[in-house]
Write a protein that holds these residues in place. Structure first.
Motif, mmCIF file in Angstrom:
data_model
loop_
_atom_site.group_PDB
_atom_site.id
_atom_site.type_symbol
_atom_site.label_atom_id
_atom_site.label_comp_id
_atom_site.label_asym_id
_atom_site.label_seq_id
_atom_site.Cartn_x
_atom_site.Cartn_y
_atom_site.Cartn_z
ATOM 1 N N VAL A 154 42.521 61.905 58.083
ATOM 2 C CA VAL A 154 42.615 62.244 59.363
ATOM 3 C C VAL A 154 41.446 62.014 60.112
ATOM 4 C CG1 VAL A 154 43.013 63.960 61.361
ATOM 5 C CG2 VAL A 154 44.638 64.049 59.220
ATOM 6 N N ASP A 155 41.545 61.045 61.277
ATOM 7 C CA ASP A 155 40.246 60.806 61.928
ATOM 8 C C ASP A 155 40.515 61.438 63.563
ATOM 9 O OD1 ASP A 155 39.238 59.420 59.808
ATOM 10 O OD2 ASP A 155 39.922 57.507 60.833
ATOM 11 N N LEU A 156 39.775 62.218 63.700
ATOM 12 C CA LEU A 156 39.958 62.815 65.100
ATOM 13 C C LEU A 156 38.650 63.071 65.869
ATOM 14 C CD1 LEU A 156 42.466 66.041 65.901
ATOM 15 C CD2 LEU A 156 39.887 66.394 66.172
ATOM 16 N N VAL A 157 38.739 62.921 67.319
ATOM 17 C CA VAL A 157 37.317 63.097 67.926
ATOM 18 C C VAL A 157 37.840 63.998 69.000
ATOM 19 C CG1 VAL A 157 35.634 61.971 69.277
ATOM 20 C CG2 VAL A 157 36.524 60.830 67.131
ATOM 21 N N LEU A 158 36.964 64.918 69.024
ATOM 22 C CA LEU A 158 36.815 65.943 70.277
ATOM 23 C C LEU A 158 35.561 65.857 71.210
ATOM 24 C CD1 LEU A 158 38.440 68.332 71.873
ATOM 25 C CD2 LEU A 158 36.923 69.796 70.376
ATOM 26 N N HIS A 159 35.607 65.358 72.323
ATOM 27 C CA HIS A 159 34.677 65.314 73.118
ATOM 28 C C HIS A 159 34.041 66.576 73.886
ATOM 29 C CE1 HIS A 159 34.771 60.870 72.390
ATOM 30 N NE2 HIS A 159 35.914 60.909 72.756
ATOM 31 N N PRO A 160 32.922 66.527 74.420
ATOM 32 C CA PRO A 160 32.568 67.780 75.193
ATOM 33 C C PRO A 160 33.392 67.988 76.133
ATOM 34 C CG PRO A 160 30.555 66.700 74.610
ATOM 35 C CD PRO A 160 31.637 65.761 74.267
#
Ligand SMILES: Nc1ncnc2c1ncn2[C@@H]1O[C@H](COP(=O)(O)OP(=O)(O)OP(=O)(O)O)[C@@H](O)[C@H]1O
Ligand SMILES: [Mg+2]
Length: 239
Positions: A22-28
């Motif tokens: 799983v590739d996931l990104v959460l930005h500020p």
């Protein structure tokens, strides 16, 4: 710059593999939703980020530092708080004591205190001396959210807040989210309810059988695409 990033994240329960890269990104400051059917791996993903399930250090990064192998208290100390599926309050403690538990995990000044949590959910102030078990399901969910907020998190992970709650109660709970967002926290909402997820999230990830099957902004995704990513291509033949 990403706040949280998973890269090729896998997870196992014994021999059973629950997540497959799983590739996931959460930005500020961002709110993302993770949707998917029963057993898709949503809770496993949340538990992995929160350190409840341990992983390779590099599989999960917080502000570009590896945190995949950290234990849950160390993840919480970094400002990543989990509202777990099923709430998991302490039944022998009062509402206020349950809220204070969140404070012990991370004693950092910020927008949240007993006072501001009670402003967010006024009913909890009225019931603060009651055992958490005396509350309705919706009120217990408010305590679980409040407990996580008491650590003044930069990242709030919410696992199926609406589970088992009536629509009017779900509405009350989600009404708190604009205020939580205003504090600058980044939020991950796990939901089976697609409409609810699309409504609150800046971006949506859809999972199926341990994999991310779709990612995008709600406005860029069409219903058929979401349906296929959520249920799989074959489902309509079964229905
Ligand atoms: N403690 C466990 N031991 C063994 N297998 C597990 C365990 N927890 C979850 N699983 C399995 O891992 C897979 C992913 O489960 P997970 O709970 O992450 O799904 P989910 O997307 O959160 O589902 P739900 O919407 O029902 O909460 C499922 O096949 C589930 O049966
Ligand atoms: Mg789950």
């Amino acid at each position: 710059m990403s706040l949280i990033e998973t890269k090729n994240l896998t997870a196992f329960y014994g021999d059973f593999q629950a997540l497959f890269g799983v590739d996931l990104v959460l930005h500020p400051g961002e709110t993302i939703a993770v949707i998917g059917a029963n057993g898709a791996g949503k809770s496993t993903l949340m538990r992995s980020i929160a350190g409840v399930l341990r992983n390779q250090p590099d599989a999960i990064r917080h502000k570009n530092e590896p945190i995949g192998a950290l234990a849950a208290p160390d993840v919480m100390a970094r400002g990543i708080a989990l509202v777990p599926e099923g709430r998991r309050l302490f039944p022998s403690l009062t509402v206020e004591e349950n809220l204070l538990v969140g404070r012990y995990g991370r004693k950092v000044d910020g927008p949240w205190s007993l006072e501001t949590v009670y402003e967010l959910f006024p009913i909890l102030k009225e019931r603060r001396r009651n055992p958490s078990t005396a509350l309705s399901g919706g009120q217990q969910q408010m305590v679980a959210i409040g407990r996580a907020l008491m650590s003044n998190p930069e990242v709030l992970l919410c696992d199926e807040l609406s589970l088992g709650l009536a629509p009017v109660v779900i509405k009350d709970i989600y009404a708190a989210f604009p205020r939580i967002r205003e504090t600058g926290a980044a939020i991950v909402i796990v939901e089976q309810d697609i409409a609810q997820a699309l409504q609150v999230a800046d971006r949506v990830y859809c999972m199926m059988e341990g994999r991310v099957t779709l990612e995008g902004r709600p406005a860029d995704l069409d219903r058929a695409e979401i349906h296929a990513a959520y249920f799989g291509a074959e489902t309509h033949e079964l229905a």
